[in-house]
Design a protein around this motif. Structure first.
Motif, short mmCIF file in Angstrom:
data_model
loop_
_atom_site.label_atom_id
_atom_site.label_comp_id
_atom_site.label_asym_id
_atom_site.label_seq_id
_atom_site.Cartn_x
_atom_site.Cartn_y
_atom_site.Cartn_z
N ALA A 148 9.79 9.16 3.93
CA ALA A 148 9.97 8.64 5.29
C ALA A 148 8.66 8.66 6.06
O ALA A 148 8.35 7.73 6.82
CB ALA A 148 11.03 9.46 6.02
N ARG A 149 7.88 9.73 5.86
CA ARG A 149 6.59 9.83 6.56
C ARG A 149 5.64 8.71 6.12
O ARG A 149 5.02 8.04 6.96
CB ARG A 149 5.96 11.20 6.29
CG ARG A 149 4.51 11.33 6.72
CD ARG A 149 4.34 11.20 8.21
NE ARG A 149 2.93 11.16 8.56
CZ ARG A 149 2.35 10.22 9.28
NH1 ARG A 149 3.05 9.22 9.77
NH2 ARG A 149 1.05 10.26 9.54
N VAL A 150 5.54 8.48 4.80
CA VAL A 150 4.66 7.44 4.30
C VAL A 150 5.13 6.06 4.77
O VAL A 150 4.33 5.22 5.19
CB VAL A 150 4.57 7.50 2.76
CG1 VAL A 150 3.84 6.28 2.21
CG2 VAL A 150 3.87 8.78 2.31
N MET A 208 0.83 -1.20 0.00
CA MET A 208 0.00 0.00 0.00
C MET A 208 0.87 1.26 0.00
O MET A 208 0.58 2.23 -0.70
CB MET A 208 -0.92 -0.01 1.21
CG MET A 208 -2.00 -1.08 1.18
SD MET A 208 -3.01 -1.12 2.68
CE MET A 208 -3.90 0.43 2.50
N ARG A 209 1.95 1.22 0.79
CA ARG A 209 2.84 2.39 0.84
C ARG A 209 3.49 2.64 -0.51
O ARG A 209 3.55 3.77 -0.99
CB ARG A 209 3.92 2.17 1.90
CG ARG A 209 3.41 2.11 3.32
CD ARG A 209 4.59 2.14 4.29
NE ARG A 209 4.19 1.67 5.60
CZ ARG A 209 4.41 0.44 6.05
NH1 ARG A 209 5.04 -0.46 5.29
NH2 ARG A 209 4.01 0.09 7.26
N GLU A 210 4.01 1.56 -1.14
CA GLU A 210 4.66 1.72 -2.44
C GLU A 210 3.68 2.20 -3.50
O GLU A 210 4.02 3.04 -4.34
CB GLU A 210 5.30 0.40 -2.86
CG GLU A 210 6.54 0.01 -2.07
CD GLU A 210 7.61 1.10 -2.11
OE1 GLU A 210 8.19 1.41 -1.05
OE2 GLU A 210 7.84 1.65 -3.21
N GLN A 266 -6.89 6.67 3.51
CA GLN A 266 -7.29 8.07 3.46
C GLN A 266 -6.34 8.88 2.57
O GLN A 266 -6.78 9.72 1.78
CB GLN A 266 -7.31 8.66 4.87
CG GLN A 266 -8.45 8.15 5.73
CD GLN A 266 -8.35 8.64 7.15
OE1 GLN A 266 -7.48 9.44 7.49
NE2 GLN A 266 -9.25 8.16 8.00
N LEU A 267 -5.04 8.62 2.70
CA LEU A 267 -4.07 9.33 1.86
C LEU A 267 -4.20 8.90 0.40
O LEU A 267 -3.97 9.70 -0.51
CB LEU A 267 -2.65 9.07 2.36
CG LEU A 267 -2.29 9.72 3.70
CD1 LEU A 267 -0.89 9.33 4.13
CD2 LEU A 267 -2.41 11.25 3.61
N GLY A 268 -4.57 7.64 0.15
CA GLY A 268 -4.79 7.18 -1.21
C GLY A 268 -5.94 7.94 -1.87
O GLY A 268 -5.89 8.24 -3.07
#
Length: 298
Positions: free
Chosen positions: A259-261, A238-240, A272-274
């Motif tokens: 770094a935050r993600v 999900m992060r990538e 939510q960020l997506g």
């Protein structure tokens, strides 16, 4: 303002009502940080509505946005809010204090109170054990270290030591340390190194308060060696994917945003960020949504 508030009456946070105001906005997405109802000590109005906006980077639209919030809050609740802005950016010269309009036959000036973090002398508050001062200290360290993750790791270790040696209660220490861990997110290698540093530091300390940082990290899913199970693998994907979306819309990510993600361990926050990456107009706006510390001066 604090002297006018009756602190024996618990504040009431109007987050649900606030989101209705945001959704009903006709001018595109709007976000208000906090709207709180408090009881006043005396005066004609027993209740105060306090709107608090935190601005971590320069935004020349802030005065007009504050005025729009004022109008919408007035329309929703039928009374004027008390408007406060916390200027948490690193530029000491940026000090927006009012929205002004001057037409052919009408004009107005809307003033709001501001608190500029760069003006604050934190030492008396830190000496007094004020937990908010420690959070502001961590915010300043995040701004000051920028992309220098080794300096951030060293500063973070110092803040952890100060917290463990402070006279604050256990609950306050845990809450402040959780915020510090979030504000001063580190790449995986530096985070693992910091955990070793914390263990060595705790072994040499006389205080009985130990392993607080380790517990917080464990609670966020960063267990021994940042073990990766199936859930962790899903979070990695999900992060990538999120970082790929950022790069596709705005170009390469800053190290601070990456770094935050990479530090996010909550699936709902990643989702939510997506959704946010599809709505924001600029990289700076997305960084603000993600809570990333800007990497350049303002």
């Amino acid at each position: 303002l604090a002297d006018q508030i009756d602190w024996s009456a618990p504040p009431r946070f109007l987050d649900t009502e606030l989101q209705e105001i945001v959704r009903d906005s006709e001018g595109g997405p709007m976000r208000v940080d906090k709207l709180v109802e408090v009881r006043r000590r005396d005066g004609p109005n027993e209740v105060l509505l306090i709107h608090v906006e935190v601005q971590a980077q320069r935004d020349d639209e802030l005065p007009f946005r504050m005025f729009r919030y004022l109008c919408r809050i007035l329309d929703r609740f039928g009374r004027m809010p008390t408007s406060l802005v916390i200027l948490a950016d690193a530029n000491p010269r940026w000090r927006p204090k009012a929205y002004e309009f001057c037409g052919p036959v009408s004009s107005l000036r809307f003033n709001y109170a501001t608190c500029k973090f760069t003006d604050l002398d934190l030492e008396p508050w830190i000496t007094a054990g004020n937990p908010v001062a420690r959070v502001i200290e961590a915010h300043r360290l995040a701004q000051g270290t920028g992309r220098n993750m080794k300096a951030r790791r060293s500063g973070k270790l110092g803040l952890v030591r100060h917290l463990l040696e402070s006279g604050m209660g256990e609950l306050e220490v845990r809450e402040v340390m959780r915020l510090i861990h979030w504000l001063l997110a580190l790449p995986e290698e530096e985070e693992l190194g910091l955990r070793k540093d914390v263990k060595q530091m705790e072994a040499s300390m006389q205080t009985k308060r130990r392993s607080t940082y380790e517990r917080i990290v464990w609670e966020e899913g960063l267990e021994q060696g940042l073990e990766r199970g199936r859930a962790q693998g899903r979070y990695d994907a999900m992060r990538e994917c999120l970082l790929d979306q950022v790069a596709e819309r705005f170009g390469p990510c800053s190290e601070g945003l990456r770094a935050r993600v990479q530090s996010i361990q909550d699936e709902s926050e990643l989702r939510q960020l997506g959704r946010a990456i599809l709505k924001v107009s600029t990289l700076a706006e997305f960084e603000a949504r993600a809570g990333a510390i800007p990497q350049s001066g303002i």
